[in-house]
Design an enzyme around this catalytic site. Structure first.
Site, PDB file in Angstrom:
ATOM      1  N   SER A 122       0.610  -2.913   0.311  1.00 57.99           N
ATOM      2  CA  SER A 122       1.890  -2.780  -0.354  1.00 57.99           C
ATOM      3  C   SER A 122       1.761  -1.938  -1.611  1.00 57.99           C
ATOM      4  CB  SER A 122       2.418  -4.173  -0.714  1.00 57.99           C
ATOM      5  OG  SER A 122       2.271  -5.069   0.371  1.00 57.99           O
ATOM      6  N   HIS A 127       9.884   5.655 -11.297  1.00 54.98           N
ATOM      7  CA  HIS A 127      10.071   6.995 -11.839  1.00 54.98           C
ATOM      8  C   HIS A 127      11.287   6.968 -12.760  1.00 54.98           C
ATOM      9  CE1 HIS A 127       7.269   8.488  -8.766  1.00 54.98           C
ATOM     10  NE2 HIS A 127       7.964   7.763  -7.905  1.00 54.98           N
ATOM     11  N   CYS A 150       4.056  -6.112   2.563  1.00 52.24           N
ATOM     12  CA  CYS A 150       3.831  -6.605   3.914  1.00 52.24           C
ATOM     13  C   CYS A 150       3.378  -8.052   3.820  1.00 52.24           C
ATOM     14  CB  CYS A 150       2.770  -5.781   4.632  1.00 52.24           C
ATOM     15  SG  CYS A 150       3.256  -4.081   4.953  1.00 52.24           S
TER      16      CYS A 150
END
Length: 272
Positions: A122, A127, A150
């Site tokens: 994972s 950003h 996951c």
């Protein structure tokens, strides 16, 4: 609401479901002159630099019950920052971890110009996107966060923390579940927890501050929520200015312009 481990599904083998949360917030500010706009961008750039964003993502990793394997971060010129964290659902023995991973050790990070974080299955990324236009008296700042996991870990458990970590005028949230796992009898499971709306995982006091709209595709395990702040407290939207320095008529005009900007961002359409 938390996705706990009580009433766990009995699965065969590893839980192969991928759960992805995409979280975008927009902060809007009134900055009339080009100087004020540039000062606002510089302020935001410092407030949400890669170091602070790294701390936020590490907190998110802890909240969803995952473990940091590697961190990569970068501040950009003229503005903006990015952080990526690779995470694992369970603690791994040191000998099992790839030598390229830094485990989030700060002393290692200080020796690098660029840092990225990794999980075994994972990842968490952020950003930032500051923005303004010289012909417009409004500057905006967007934060884009993706949490992909996951296994049993679900990123929706960190929603309240993420919302509280930023000044959020508009929020857009997408959550989707992909893949399938199997129960002990071999039956496919395309989702392993109950969810009717992303709003189920957001604190009621937070929801009261926003108008929220859902667009969900249940058969595809796609959930989408948009949120728009209800009240505009003008002083909170002025950069380096006092509201009482502005004439009442101009205050109303500024509030209207702020609201129009928010509505267009919220709707994703040029309306005015």
């Amino acid at each position: 609401m938390m996705l706990g481990l009580e009433n766990k599904l009995k699965l065969y083998g590893f839980n192969n479901l991928t759960k992805t949360l995409s979280f975008n917030i927009y902060d809007v500010c009134y900055a009339k002159s080009e100087r004020e706009q540039k000062d606002y961008i510089a302020y935001i750039d410092e407030q949400y630099n890669s170091e602070r964003l790294t701390n936020i993502l590490c907190d998110v990793t802890e909240m969803i019950g995952a473990h940091v394997l590697n961190i990569s971060k970068q501040d950009y010129d003229p503005q903006g920052a990015s952080v990526t964290i690779l995470i694992s659902e369970e603690t791994l023995a040191v000998k099992e971890i790839d030598k390229s991973c830094n485990l989030g050790q700060i002393d290692i990070l200080k020796t690098r110009d660029t840092i990225v974080g990794h999980l075994d299955k994972s990842h968490v990324t952020v950003h930032t996107y500051p923005e303004y236009h010289p012909d417009n008296s409004i500057a905006t700042f967007r934060v884009d966060i993706d949490v992909s996991t996951c296994g049993e870990v679900s990123p929706v458990n960190a929603l309240n923390y993420l919302i509280g970590s930023f000044d959020s005028d508009i929020i857009t949230i997408d959550y989707r579940v992909r893949g399938f796992t199997r129960d002990i009898d071999g039956k496919k499971l395309f989702i392993d927890h109950k969810i009717t709306s992303i709003q189920d995982y957001i604190d009621e006091n937070t929801l009261k501050k926003y108008d929220a709209v859902d667009i969900n595709v249940y058969q595809s395990n796609i959930f989408h929520t948009k949120m728009l702040i209800k009240e505009i407290e003008l002083q909170n939207y002025l950069f380096n200015r006092d509201v009482y320095e502005i004439k009442p008529k101009q205050r109303l005009e500024i509030e209207n312009n702020l609201r129009k900007e928010m509505i267009e961002i919220f709707s994703g359409t040029n309306i005015y």
